[in-house]
Design an enzyme around this catalytic site. Structure first.
Site, PDB file in Angstrom:
ATOM      1  N   CYS A 164       0.837  -1.188   0.000  1.00  0.00           N
ATOM      2  CA  CYS A 164       0.000   0.000   0.000  1.00  0.00           C
ATOM      3  C   CYS A 164       0.876   1.244   0.000  1.00  0.00           C
ATOM      4  CB  CYS A 164      -0.949   0.089   1.177  1.00  0.00           C
ATOM      5  SG  CYS A 164      -2.052  -1.301   1.328  1.00  0.00           S
ATOM      6  N   ARG A 183       3.666  -0.271  -4.988  1.00  0.00           N
ATOM      7  CA  ARG A 183       3.491  -0.845  -3.647  1.00  0.00           C
ATOM      8  C   ARG A 183       2.196  -1.653  -3.514  1.00  0.00           C
ATOM      9  NH1 ARG A 183       6.790   1.659   0.173  1.00  0.00           N
ATOM     10  NH2 ARG A 183       5.388   0.963   1.811  1.00  0.00           N
ATOM     11  N   TRP A 229      -2.798  -2.795  -1.651  1.00  0.00           N
ATOM     12  CA  TRP A 229      -2.515  -4.216  -1.862  1.00  0.00           C
ATOM     13  C   TRP A 229      -3.292  -4.914  -0.755  1.00  0.00           C
ATOM     14  CZ3 TRP A 229      -0.354  -8.314   0.878  1.00  0.00           C
ATOM     15  CH2 TRP A 229       0.006  -9.441   0.114  1.00  0.00           C
ATOM     16  N   ASN A 251      -1.457   2.103   5.780  1.00  0.00           N
ATOM     17  CA  ASN A 251      -0.601   1.035   5.254  1.00  0.00           C
ATOM     18  C   ASN A 251      -0.148   0.221   6.456  1.00  0.00           C
ATOM     19  OD1 ASN A 251       1.360  -0.489   3.900  1.00  0.00           O
ATOM     20  ND2 ASN A 251       2.902   1.118   4.066  1.00  0.00           N
ATOM     21  N   GLY A 252      -0.406  -1.085   6.443  1.00  0.00           N
ATOM     22  CA  GLY A 252      -0.023  -1.928   7.579  1.00  0.00           C
ATOM     23  C   GLY A 252      -1.144  -2.897   7.897  1.00  0.00           C
ATOM     24  N   GLU A 263      16.646 -17.797  -9.431  1.00  0.00           N
ATOM     25  CA  GLU A 263      16.216 -16.442  -9.785  1.00  0.00           C
ATOM     26  C   GLU A 263      15.510 -16.432 -11.139  1.00  0.00           C
ATOM     27  OE1 GLU A 263      15.668 -13.835  -8.374  1.00  0.00           O
ATOM     28  OE2 GLU A 263      15.774 -12.223  -9.836  1.00  0.00           O
ATOM     29  N   LYS A 288      11.658 -15.208 -11.769  1.00  0.00           N
ATOM     30  CA  LYS A 288      11.285 -14.152 -12.729  1.00  0.00           C
ATOM     31  C   LYS A 288      10.153 -14.637 -13.623  1.00  0.00           C
ATOM     32  CE  LYS A 288      12.614 -11.449 -11.203  1.00  0.00           C
ATOM     33  NZ  LYS A 288      13.431 -11.181 -10.087  1.00  0.00           N
ATOM     34  N   GLU A 336       6.822 -14.970 -11.690  1.00  0.00           N
ATOM     35  CA  GLU A 336       6.261 -13.678 -11.289  1.00  0.00           C
ATOM     36  C   GLU A 336       5.528 -12.962 -12.392  1.00  0.00           C
ATOM     37  OE1 GLU A 336       9.846 -11.592  -9.800  1.00  0.00           O
ATOM     38  OE2 GLU A 336       8.452 -10.766  -8.337  1.00  0.00           O
ATOM     39  N   HIS A 395      17.170 -36.584  -8.995  1.00  0.00           N
ATOM     40  CA  HIS A 395      16.604 -37.167  -7.767  1.00  0.00           C
ATOM     41  C   HIS A 395      15.105 -36.864  -7.631  1.00  0.00           C
ATOM     42  CE1 HIS A 395      20.547 -38.393  -6.413  1.00  0.00           C
ATOM     43  NE2 HIS A 395      20.986 -37.208  -6.806  1.00  0.00           N
ATOM     44  N   LYS A 413       5.519  -4.429  -4.986  1.00  0.00           N
ATOM     45  CA  LYS A 413       6.969  -4.304  -5.014  1.00  0.00           C
ATOM     46  C   LYS A 413       7.586  -4.508  -3.632  1.00  0.00           C
ATOM     47  CE  LYS A 413      10.921  -3.150  -6.967  1.00  0.00           C
ATOM     48  NZ  LYS A 413      11.549  -4.214  -7.748  1.00  0.00           N
TER      49      LYS A 413
HETATM   50  C1  AGP Z   1      11.524 -10.025  -6.907  1.00  0.00           C
HETATM   51  O1  AGP Z   1      11.335 -10.018  -8.263  1.00  0.00           O
HETATM   52  C2  AGP Z   1      10.333  -9.947  -6.082  1.00  0.00           C
HETATM   53  N1  AGP Z   1       9.434  -8.957  -6.485  1.00  0.00           N
HETATM   54  C3  AGP Z   1      10.492 -10.170  -4.592  1.00  0.00           C
HETATM   55  O2  AGP Z   1      10.858 -11.511  -4.455  1.00  0.00           O
HETATM   56  C4  AGP Z   1      11.484  -9.287  -3.816  1.00  0.00           C
HETATM   57  O3  AGP Z   1      12.781  -9.562  -4.197  1.00  0.00           O
HETATM   58  C5  AGP Z   1      11.291  -9.547  -2.298  1.00  0.00           C
HETATM   59  O4  AGP Z   1       9.987  -9.184  -1.940  1.00  0.00           O
HETATM   60  C6  AGP Z   1      12.297  -8.822  -1.450  1.00  0.00           C
HETATM   61  O5  AGP Z   1      12.206  -7.441  -1.604  1.00  0.00           O
HETATM   62  P1  AGP Z   1      13.335  -6.479  -1.072  1.00  0.00           P
HETATM   63  O6  AGP Z   1      14.572  -6.782  -1.839  1.00  0.00           O
HETATM   64  O7  AGP Z   1      12.808  -5.108  -1.364  1.00  0.00           O
HETATM   65  O8  AGP Z   1      13.499  -6.752   0.381  1.00  0.00           O
END
Ligand code: AGP
Length: 621
Positions: free
Chosen positions: A2, A27, A74, A100-101, A494, A498, A501, A517, A616
């Site tokens: 948020c 956010r 969010w 926010n929270g 990673e 990607k 996501e 395995h 984000k």
């Molecule tokens: C990465 O593509 C993600 N959006 C997510 O995993 C992110 O890396 C994670 O939430 C950690 O965020 P930060 O690096 O801002 O702590």
């Protein structure tokens, strides 16, 4: 999660609110809303499920107002909908709140307020705050001239409401009957204030303020601020009035433009040569063949006495931490453990006095990472923050640290932050290595390799057209495997993250040899395996794994060093990247994986920068 904004001053509040919400949309973006207050004490609310465009479409005909608050959501409590969007009204509309929270005890508070006659419209926890403030306002004896007493009675009202909450908040309250004041409070969720000339601003991070003011104040936990157009006062719950600590905002409005790119993610992928250069600028010490850092806040003697490192992070930052494990073990010969922050915060690992913690984070606001950091500090371990966002909570609460200097990362899928984290970790490993066994000549060689990195990344980016072709061929597939060994195992994780996501395709990252395995059972002609196989100590072993996949009819996409002809006889598709030392390979091998995820998501028509269900920065547990 948020984003919140607020404005008070002479301009049309809505202009800043919408600009600010657009910059905070990363956010959370399932709904948004604004509340505007005219001097005639009229509170106008507009809110809508969906993106900010939907909100803008319903702003027609709203009265001119120079005080307002806004929110981009969010969802945590209550589905994304018009009703659950913020702001929320309290009482009979005396107050409006954006938040926010998470309020953990909202159910019991709600029951009590309902029995007191308060009517709830939404399923959110935030509406409880609005009604609580309204109920505390009722108990406040009338005050004739609020301004004369610096709105302290209103501070007391909000404080009385906040004292009943369990959980986290960054929030702003406006009052129908005092249109000349905004109250903002923070516990656990970030708030930045912008100090203008005859106007003041509120935001969840500094990005909305760029272009409006370069004077900013970070609100700390348990602080509240009272803003009028020409004054700003900050109070601490226990310490009373506190002096304003004004910082200078370096960020410019243009830093957040998308330029000629179609998406922020693509722009950020292509920014990596420069972001890596920035991470290294002024930090390579050629004379001493080591790296140097301004803000570690621990002496070389203290750092030398550390026997173990625990890296903690979430998501992509956690993958960078895993790269760090391989790099530290190889260059600094130090034992490293990498812990998910969400696990570490509730764990009780037996760590001795010589354990150093690294908290890795792009945003510096991730709730789990922050909680793990606090827990480790509580146990007496020094914590170094490796952070991108300047002034973020984790940057402030760490004992020392290193900024990534990657610039704003707006695409929800993290790209340049990962390569900058890996670069900073390589420099730190060099530094720690040189404090221990690493010779001058070995240090000098590593510096040379680091210096070449931005150009190698530039060359790696030239694979973009090839990756686009490969993406078109496989975009219809519903399952992918990503396989790599050693330094390239975290990169495999990673790459899979990607793809998941932004294109919503199931993907698994695995150590290439571990695949036999279990995951090999997934292999069929519709399940491509992406192999990370630049030259290195396990190259031949990975080649055998490629054979195993081919023998079972699985398509293979191989990421190989330029000029590698061997894999060609087996792989269905090859993507070439420049050769670098093994400890730097993740920074290069991740480039085709970022591009592959990007082009597949484009081919599938996905929303690249704002993928479904995500935000984000994850500021809730
Ligand atoms: C990465 O593509 C993600 N959006 C997510 O995993 C992110 O890396 C994670 O939430 C950690 O965020 P930060 O690096 O801002 O702590």
């Amino acid at each position: 999660m948020c984003g919140i904004v607020g404005y008070i001053g002479p301009r049309e509040a809505i202009e800043y609110l919408i600009t600010g919400l657009r910059r905070l949309e990363y956010r959370g973006y399932d709904s948004s809303g604004v509340a505007l207050l005219t001097s005639e004490r009229h509170l106008t609310i507009r809110k809508s499920a969906g993106r900010i465009d939907r909100l803008e479409a319903i702003l027609g005909g709203i009265p001119a107002a120079s005080v307002g608050i806004g929110h981009t959501r969010w969802a945590t409590h209550g589905a994304p909908s018009d009703i659950n969007a913020h702001p929320h009204l309290g009482g009979d509309g005396e107050v409006a709140v954006v938040h926010n929270g998470v309020i953990e005890n909202f159910q019991s508070l709600k029951r009590r307020l309902e029995s007191d006659g308060y009517k709830f419209c939404s399923a959110t926890d935030t509406e409880v705050i609005a009604h609580l403030v309204a109920s505390c306002l009722k108990l406040q004896p009338p005050v004739e001239d609020m301004a004369a007493v610096q709105y302290r009675p209103l501070v007391a009202v909000v404080q009385a409401a906040l004292s009943q909450l369990q959980g986290t908040y960054g929030l702003t309250v406006i009052f129908r009957d005092w249109p000349e004041v905004l109250i903002v409070a923070r516990l656990g969720s970030p708030i930045v204030l912008g100090v203008g000339d005859g106007e003041n601003f509120i935001a969840s991070d500094a990005s909305p303020l760029a272009g409006y003011t370069d004077k900013i104040v970070y609100l700390a936990d348990h602080e509240m601020a009272v803003l009028t157009a020409d004054s700003m006062r900050v109070y601490h719950r226990d310490a009373g009035h506190v002096d304003l600590q004004i910082h200078t905002l370096e960020l410019k409005a243009g830093d957040m433009d998308m330029g000629s790119y179609d998406h922020y993610m693509l722009k950020e992928i292509f920014e990596q040569p420069e972001s890596i250069e920035n991470a290294m600028r002024g930090r390579l010490d050629f004379d001493a063949a080591t790296a140097k850092f301004g803000g570690l806040n621990l002496t070389p003697q203290q750092l030398r006495s550390m026997r173990r490192i625990v890296m903690t992070a979430c998501g992509t930052s956690w993958h960078a931490g895993m790269v760090g494990e391989y790099v530290f073990e190889s260059l600094a010969r130090m034992p490293v453990e990498v812990e998910y922050a969400s696990e570490l915060r509730y764990k009780n690992p037996p760590l001795d006095d010589h354990t150093l913690i690294f908290a890795l984070t792009q945003s510096g606001e991730t709730a789990d990472t922050l909680a793990a950091l606090r827990e480790m500090k509580r146990k007496g371990h020094p914590v170094l923050g490796i952070c991108n966002v300047v002034g973020s909570t984790i940057a402030q609460e760490s004992d020392g640290g290193v900024y990534l200097r990657a610039g704003p990362e707006i695409g929800v899928a993290s790209t340049k932050a990962f390569s900058s984290q890996c670069t900073v970790l390589a420099m730190l490993a060099l530094y720690f290595g040189r404090l221990r066994h690493l010779s001058f000549s070995a240090g000098a060689r590593i510096i040379h390799q680091l210096q070449e990195l931005p150009d190698k990344v530039r060359q790696a980016l030239q694979c973009s057209d090839k990756v686009k072709e490969v993406a078109a061929k496989y975009a219809h597939c519903n399952n992918f495997l990503y396989l790599g060994r050693q330094f390239n195992f975290p990169t495999a994780l990673e790459g899979a993250l990607k793809l998941k996501e932004i294109s919503y395709i199931h993907a698994e990252g695995y150590p290439a040899a571990e695949m036999k395995h279990g995951p090999i059972a997934l292999v069929d002609k519709h399940t491509p395996s992406v192999f990370l196989m630049p030259h290195g100590q396990t190259y031949d072993k990975v080649m055998s794994n490629v054979e195993e996949i081919k023998a079972r009819g699985g398509p293979v996409i191989a990421i190989v060093c330029e000029g590698d002809r061997e894999v060609g006889r087996l792989a269905d598709d090859m993507i070439e990247i420049p050769a670098v030392e093994e400890f730097l390979q993740p920074i290069i091998t991740v480039i085709p994986l970022q591009l592959l995820a990007y082009y597949i998501a484009v081919a599938r028509g996905c929303d690249i920068d704002k993928p479904r269900n995500l935000a984000k920065s994850v500021t809730v547990e």
